[in-house]
Scaffold this active site. Structure first.
Site, PDB file in Angstrom:
ATOM      1  N   GLY A   1      44.541  -8.039  74.436  1.00  0.00           N
ATOM      2  CA  GLY A   1      45.274  -9.079  73.733  1.00  0.00           C
ATOM      3  C   GLY A   1      46.756  -8.799  73.860  1.00  0.00           C
ATOM      4  N   CYS A   2      47.477  -9.033  72.809  1.00  0.00           N
ATOM      5  CA  CYS A   2      48.923  -8.815  72.813  1.00  0.00           C
ATOM      6  C   CYS A   2      49.237  -7.337  73.060  1.00  0.00           C
ATOM      7  CB  CYS A   2      49.508  -9.251  71.475  1.00  0.00           C
ATOM      8  SG  CYS A   2      51.270  -8.969  71.347  1.00  0.00           S
ATOM      9  N   PHE A   3      50.105  -7.067  74.009  1.00  0.00           N
ATOM     10  CA  PHE A   3      50.406  -5.671  74.338  1.00  0.00           C
ATOM     11  C   PHE A   3      51.136  -4.950  73.220  1.00  0.00           C
ATOM     12  CE2 PHE A   3      53.360  -7.834  77.658  1.00  0.00           C
ATOM     13  CZ  PHE A   3      54.263  -8.274  76.693  1.00  0.00           C
TER      14      PHE A   3
END
Length: 174
Positions: free
Chosen positions: A9-11
């Site tokens: 997902g979002c890093f």
């Protein structure tokens, strides 16, 4: 040193946890798995490039075992949702692991099998050969440590850190 390239997902979320993990020497947020060279964040967010948001986690295996790095990965995101993490949707948020050799591919596949009992639904994490990795813009690097009071960090990242801390406290520095 060993490096794993992982997308959950979002890093920013993966970066936050791995930055506070013993034995981790660097975490670099970036993009891989897509069709165009040197993509920008805006291009990635369109979902049209095929890239995933990833972190390249470089760690010292004499300090922390590779299996712990991988098990932490499966603890801090939902590997059962295709192209989605919470409110973030699109292929750029897919659960993914990118290998460079047969040993890492086998370790990734073993980690999926080892972690499946922790999830009711099947793990859909993509395991793919690593291609070019493009470093994300500077403001994405070490995002959480620089902005812990931002709403996203408070509402999305802090619960993920707490979940990892519950299971892996001995491996965390903070």
């Amino acid at each position: 040193m060993k490096t794993f390239v992982l997308g959950g997902g979002c890093f920013w979320c993966l970066d936050a946890v791995y930055q506070m993990t013993k034995g981790v020497k660097s975490v670099v947020s970036g993009y891989t798995g897509g069709a165009i060279p040197y993509p920008t964040y805006d291009q990635i967010c369109s979902g049209m490039t095929g890239h995933a948001e990833v972190v390249a986690v470089t760690f010292d295996e004499t300090v922390i075992p590779a299996d712990v790095i991988l098990d932490m990965f499966f603890t801090q995101h939902d590997p059962t949702t295709l192209n989605r993490q919470g409110y973030d949707t699109g292929t750029q948020y897919r659960s993914s692991m990118f290998y460079t050799n047969a040993e890492d591919e086998a370790a990734f596949r073993a980690a999926i099998v080892r972690n499946q009992p922790n999830w009711r639904d099947p793990i859909v994490t993509e395991v793919t050969r690593l291609g070019d990795v493009y470093e994300a813009e500077d403001y994405h690097q070490d995002f959480y440590a620089q902005r812990p009071g931002v709403g996203y960090c408070q509402v999305i990242i802090n619960p993920k850190i707490a979940k990892v801390r519950k299971h892996y406290a001995e491996w965390l520095t903070a």
